[in-house]
Design a protein around this motif. Structure first.
Motif, PDB file in Angstrom:
ATOM      1  N   PRO A 214      -4.490   9.444  -9.343  1.00 24.00           N
ATOM      2  CA  PRO A 214      -5.394   9.287  -8.196  1.00 24.00           C
ATOM      3  C   PRO A 214      -4.791   8.318  -7.175  1.00 24.00           C
ATOM      4  O   PRO A 214      -4.134   7.345  -7.529  1.00 24.00           O
ATOM      5  CB  PRO A 214      -6.667   8.720  -8.821  1.00 24.00           C
ATOM      6  CG  PRO A 214      -6.217   8.067 -10.077  1.00 24.00           C
ATOM      7  CD  PRO A 214      -5.023   8.845 -10.551  1.00 24.00           C
ATOM      8  N   LEU A 215      -5.030   8.616  -5.909  1.00 20.56           N
ATOM      9  CA  LEU A 215      -4.529   7.735  -4.860  1.00 20.56           C
ATOM     10  C   LEU A 215      -5.357   6.462  -4.827  1.00 20.56           C
ATOM     11  O   LEU A 215      -6.554   6.478  -5.107  1.00 20.56           O
ATOM     12  CB  LEU A 215      -4.592   8.448  -3.505  1.00 20.56           C
ATOM     13  CG  LEU A 215      -3.702   9.671  -3.371  1.00 20.56           C
ATOM     14  CD1 LEU A 215      -3.908  10.317  -2.011  1.00 20.56           C
ATOM     15  CD2 LEU A 215      -2.250   9.320  -3.566  1.00 20.56           C
ATOM     16  N   PRO A 216      -4.712   5.339  -4.483  1.00 23.02           N
ATOM     17  CA  PRO A 216      -5.460   4.078  -4.420  1.00 23.02           C
ATOM     18  C   PRO A 216      -6.501   4.124  -3.304  1.00 23.02           C
ATOM     19  O   PRO A 216      -6.396   4.923  -2.375  1.00 23.02           O
ATOM     20  CB  PRO A 216      -4.386   3.031  -4.139  1.00 23.02           C
ATOM     21  CG  PRO A 216      -3.169   3.756  -3.743  1.00 23.02           C
ATOM     22  CD  PRO A 216      -3.308   5.172  -4.185  1.00 23.02           C
ATOM     23  N   GLY A 217      -7.476   3.243  -3.397  1.00 25.14           N
ATOM     24  CA  GLY A 217      -8.519   3.172  -2.382  1.00 25.14           C
ATOM     25  C   GLY A 217      -7.954   2.841  -1.014  1.00 25.14           C
ATOM     26  O   GLY A 217      -6.920   2.184  -0.883  1.00 25.14           O
ATOM     27  N   ALA A 218      -8.641   3.296   0.014  1.00 19.87           N
ATOM     28  CA  ALA A 218      -8.144   3.124   1.379  1.00 19.87           C
ATOM     29  C   ALA A 218      -8.313   1.703   1.889  1.00 19.87           C
ATOM     30  O   ALA A 218      -7.491   1.219   2.647  1.00 19.87           O
ATOM     31  CB  ALA A 218      -8.859   4.094   2.312  1.00 19.87           C
ATOM     32  N   VAL A 219      -9.363   1.018   1.509  1.00 18.12           N
ATOM     33  CA  VAL A 219      -9.621  -0.316   2.043  1.00 18.12           C
ATOM     34  C   VAL A 219      -9.601  -1.320   0.905  1.00 18.12           C
ATOM     35  O   VAL A 219     -10.404  -1.241  -0.021  1.00 18.12           O
ATOM     36  CB  VAL A 219     -10.983  -0.366   2.761  1.00 18.12           C
ATOM     37  CG1 VAL A 219     -11.267  -1.759   3.265  1.00 18.12           C
ATOM     38  CG2 VAL A 219     -11.016   0.622   3.902  1.00 18.12           C
TER      39      VAL A 219
ATOM     40  N   GLU B 210       0.829  -1.209   0.000  1.00 16.64           N
ATOM     41  CA  GLU B 210       0.000   0.000   0.000  1.00 16.64           C
ATOM     42  C   GLU B 210       0.864   1.259   0.000  1.00 16.64           C
ATOM     43  O   GLU B 210       0.529   2.241  -0.665  1.00 16.64           O
ATOM     44  CB  GLU B 210      -0.944   0.006   1.203  1.00 16.64           C
ATOM     45  CG  GLU B 210      -2.027  -1.036   1.126  1.00 16.64           C
ATOM     46  CD  GLU B 210      -2.940  -0.852  -0.067  1.00 16.64           C
ATOM     47  OE1 GLU B 210      -3.324   0.306  -0.371  1.00 16.64           O
ATOM     48  OE2 GLU B 210      -3.277  -1.854  -0.720  1.00 16.64           O
ATOM     49  N   TRP B 211       1.976   1.246   0.749  1.00 17.18           N
ATOM     50  CA  TRP B 211       2.889   2.396   0.735  1.00 17.18           C
ATOM     51  C   TRP B 211       3.404   2.634  -0.681  1.00 17.18           C
ATOM     52  O   TRP B 211       3.404   3.756  -1.171  1.00 17.18           O
ATOM     53  CB  TRP B 211       4.073   2.162   1.675  1.00 17.18           C
ATOM     54  CG  TRP B 211       5.141   3.171   1.467  1.00 17.18           C
ATOM     55  CD1 TRP B 211       5.214   4.421   2.000  1.00 17.18           C
ATOM     56  CD2 TRP B 211       6.272   3.037   0.593  1.00 17.18           C
ATOM     57  NE1 TRP B 211       6.324   5.075   1.526  1.00 17.18           N
ATOM     58  CE2 TRP B 211       6.993   4.245   0.660  1.00 17.18           C
ATOM     59  CE3 TRP B 211       6.742   2.027  -0.228  1.00 17.18           C
ATOM     60  CZ2 TRP B 211       8.162   4.458  -0.071  1.00 17.18           C
ATOM     61  CZ3 TRP B 211       7.898   2.235  -0.948  1.00 17.18           C
ATOM     62  CH2 TRP B 211       8.595   3.438  -0.867  1.00 17.18           C
ATOM     63  N   ALA B 212       3.850   1.549  -1.344  1.00 20.58           N
ATOM     64  CA  ALA B 212       4.416   1.675  -2.687  1.00 20.58           C
ATOM     65  C   ALA B 212       3.365   2.160  -3.684  1.00 20.58           C
ATOM     66  O   ALA B 212       3.647   3.023  -4.523  1.00 20.58           O
ATOM     67  CB  ALA B 212       5.003   0.341  -3.133  1.00 20.58           C
ATOM     68  N   ARG B 213       2.144   1.631  -3.591  1.00 20.02           N
ATOM     69  CA  ARG B 213       1.090   2.065  -4.507  1.00 20.02           C
ATOM     70  C   ARG B 213       0.781   3.544  -4.328  1.00 20.02           C
ATOM     71  O   ARG B 213       0.623   4.286  -5.297  1.00 20.02           O
ATOM     72  CB  ARG B 213      -0.180   1.238  -4.275  1.00 20.02           C
ATOM     73  CG  ARG B 213      -0.073  -0.196  -4.741  1.00 20.02           C
ATOM     74  CD  ARG B 213      -1.320  -1.003  -4.447  1.00 20.02           C
ATOM     75  NE  ARG B 213      -2.486  -0.404  -5.083  1.00 20.02           N
ATOM     76  CZ  ARG B 213      -3.693  -0.374  -4.537  1.00 20.02           C
ATOM     77  NH1 ARG B 213      -3.903  -0.883  -3.348  1.00 20.02           N
ATOM     78  NH2 ARG B 213      -4.708   0.163  -5.180  1.00 20.02           N
TER      79      ARG B 213
END
Length: 132
Positions: free
Chosen positions: A104-109, A91-94
């Protein structure tokens, strides 16, 4: 000097930083956002350590539970604690790559996070009911 060029200051270039698949794309984002992203991964690591400590304590303490149930709950907590850092790193890398590419930022969940959360909460509720 361009915003993403650190070679003039003697710092590592994108090709010298790890993971390369993150740092070789796009431009350097605002440091505040990168640092916030790092704080998030550290929070995930703290959660992981808590899950591991809980699983270890559950098995180490002599609680009045059925041994099979106690072992199963401890294993679920330990596996979740061992898996969370892997998910945190991905998730950090994405997120870092999305910021670098100005996308756009990746989804949170993600689905995995939801499954782990439901499993851990379910085990904790079950244990609280059994300890009454």
């Amino acid at each position: 000097m361009p915003h993403g060029d650190s070679s003039a200051t003697g710092g590592p270039t994108g090709a010298e930083r790890f993971p390369r698949w993150v740092y070789t794309r796009g431009a350097e984002p605002d440091p505040r956002f990168s640092l916030a992203n790092e704080r998030t991964i550290l929070a995930w690591i703290r959660t992981s350590l808590g899950l591991i400590a809980g699983g270890t304590a559950l098995e180490a303490l002599d609680l009045p539970l059925e041994p099979g149930l106690r072992l199963a709950a401890a294993i679920v907590l330990l596996v979740a604690g061992a898996t969370v850092p892997i998910v945190a790193a991905v998730e950090w890398a994405r997120t870092e790559r999305a910021m670098r590419e100005d996308g756009p930022l990746p989804g949170a969940v993600t689905g995995f996070v939801l499954v782990v959360t439901v499993a851990v909460v379910g085990i904790l509720v079950l244990l609280s009911l059994l300890l009454r």
